[in-house]
Motif scaffolding. Structure first.
Motif, mmCIF file in Angstrom:
data_model
loop_
_atom_site.group_PDB
_atom_site.id
_atom_site.type_symbol
_atom_site.label_atom_id
_atom_site.label_comp_id
_atom_site.label_asym_id
_atom_site.label_seq_id
_atom_site.Cartn_x
_atom_site.Cartn_y
_atom_site.Cartn_z
ATOM 1 N N ARG A 22 93.353 -42.995 -3.943
ATOM 2 C CA ARG A 22 92.700 -42.933 -5.237
ATOM 3 C C ARG A 22 91.300 -42.372 -5.092
ATOM 4 N NH1 ARG A 22 88.975 -46.756 -4.857
ATOM 5 N NH2 ARG A 22 89.401 -48.630 -3.652
ATOM 6 N N GLU A 23 90.674 -42.111 -6.219
ATOM 7 C CA GLU A 23 89.299 -41.642 -6.235
ATOM 8 C C GLU A 23 88.373 -42.795 -5.808
ATOM 9 O OE1 GLU A 23 86.659 -38.948 -9.174
ATOM 10 O OE2 GLU A 23 87.655 -40.641 -10.117
ATOM 11 N N PRO A 24 87.286 -42.486 -5.100
ATOM 12 C CA PRO A 24 86.331 -43.540 -4.720
ATOM 13 C C PRO A 24 85.717 -44.234 -5.939
ATOM 14 C CG PRO A 24 85.939 -41.559 -3.445
ATOM 15 C CD PRO A 24 86.926 -41.193 -4.527
ATOM 16 N N GLU A 25 85.398 -45.509 -5.744
ATOM 17 C CA GLU A 25 84.769 -46.327 -6.782
ATOM 18 C C GLU A 25 83.570 -47.046 -6.176
ATOM 19 O OE1 GLU A 25 87.891 -48.981 -7.981
ATOM 20 O OE2 GLU A 25 89.099 -47.361 -8.849
ATOM 21 N N SER A 26 82.746 -47.635 -7.019
ATOM 22 C CA SER A 26 81.551 -48.325 -6.520
ATOM 23 C C SER A 26 81.912 -49.469 -5.570
ATOM 24 C CB SER A 26 80.692 -48.822 -7.678
ATOM 25 O OG SER A 26 81.411 -49.712 -8.487
ATOM 26 N N ARG A 27 83.050 -50.122 -5.758
ATOM 27 C CA ARG A 27 83.453 -51.227 -4.869
ATOM 28 C C ARG A 27 83.724 -50.767 -3.434
ATOM 29 N NH1 ARG A 27 89.652 -52.241 -5.191
ATOM 30 N NH2 ARG A 27 90.369 -50.404 -6.310
ATOM 31 N N ASP A 28 83.804 -49.450 -3.206
ATOM 32 C CA ASP A 28 84.084 -48.911 -1.876
ATOM 33 C C ASP A 28 82.827 -48.650 -1.056
ATOM 34 O OD1 ASP A 28 86.865 -48.741 -2.546
ATOM 35 O OD2 ASP A 28 86.427 -46.877 -3.632
ATOM 36 N N ARG A 29 81.661 -48.813 -1.647
ATOM 37 C CA ARG A 29 80.409 -48.437 -0.985
ATOM 38 C C ARG A 29 80.247 -49.109 0.386
ATOM 39 N NH1 ARG A 29 74.915 -49.660 -0.525
ATOM 40 N NH2 ARG A 29 73.579 -47.803 -0.658
ATOM 41 N N VAL A 61 78.492 -44.712 -6.085
ATOM 42 C CA VAL A 61 79.899 -44.301 -5.969
ATOM 43 C C VAL A 61 79.945 -43.175 -4.946
ATOM 44 C CG1 VAL A 61 81.938 -43.435 -7.147
ATOM 45 C CG2 VAL A 61 80.346 -44.930 -8.371
ATOM 46 N N ARG A 64 82.388 -38.768 -4.210
ATOM 47 C CA ARG A 64 83.201 -38.512 -5.397
ATOM 48 C C ARG A 64 83.246 -37.015 -5.668
ATOM 49 N NH1 ARG A 64 83.022 -42.496 -10.458
ATOM 50 N NH2 ARG A 64 85.273 -42.564 -10.529
ATOM 51 N N GLU A 72 93.592 -47.174 0.257
ATOM 52 C CA GLU A 72 93.487 -48.597 -0.047
ATOM 53 C C GLU A 72 94.733 -49.337 0.438
ATOM 54 O OE1 GLU A 72 94.192 -50.731 -4.176
ATOM 55 O OE2 GLU A 72 92.258 -49.678 -4.162
#
Length: 179
Positions: A22-29, A61, A64, A72
């Motif tokens: 999936r596309e990166p999200e802030s929770r992946d930082r 984020v 991106r 994930e």
């Protein structure tokens, strides 16, 4: 490297038997910082970046852009797949082709996640860019990456010296979607 010039980004998440791309999200930082600061991950990539520098510079984020997938497992990031267009700074055999890169956290090594995720990414690029050849470059000393390239069906194009080590450039046959 340049993006792939895809018209639609991000795609719907790509689901495999065990993983989601999936596309990166802030929770992946935090996982991105761990990935980029890991000495094990960067053994063949010029060494890790300092964690304090990453903490200061990493955007909320991270990474991106078209062609950057988070890998994930069970709701947590374990790695990243990168697909970019190889530019003139690359080996002549690679220029203009899609370039596959990948980074996985050490705790995710040895379970086949990289093969599963990379195969899914190659399937995706085969659907959005039918007939596209994909290249992959790794150090020959990186036994894990060499095995991964073989499992994914990459064949050797050339070996060359760069960054003080022997490098391996492989290419996959164009992937075309099945009907």
């Amino acid at each position: 490297m340049e993006d792939l010039g895809l018209a639609v980004w991000p795609p719907e998440p790509i689901r495999t038997e065990r993983l989601v791309l999936r596309e990166p999200e802030s929770r992946d930082r935090a996982a991105f910082i761990e990935l980029l600061a890991s000495p094990e991950v960067h053994t063949y990539l010029g060494g890790p970046r300092p964690r304090d520098e990453l903490e200061r510079e990493m955007p909320e984020v991270p990474e991106r852009w078209p062609g950057s997938f988070v890998v994930e497992l069970d709701g947590s990031m374990i790695g990243q797949i990168l697909l970019r267009r190889a530019t003139g700074r690359c080996r002549p055999a690679a220029v203009g082709k899609a370039d596959l890169g990948y980074l996985f956290l050490p705790r995710a090594w040895g379970f086949g996640y990289a093969v599963e995720a990379c195969a899914a990414a190659l399937g995706w690029i085969g659907r959005v860019l039918p007939g596209e050849s994909v290249v992959l470059t790794t150090q020959t000393a990186n036994a894990g990456s060499m095995r991964l390239a073989a499992k994914l069906g990459f064949t050797e194009v050339e070996r060359f010296e760069a960054w003080g080590a022997e490098q391996w450039l492989g290419m996959s046959s164009p992937v075309t979607p099945s009907t």
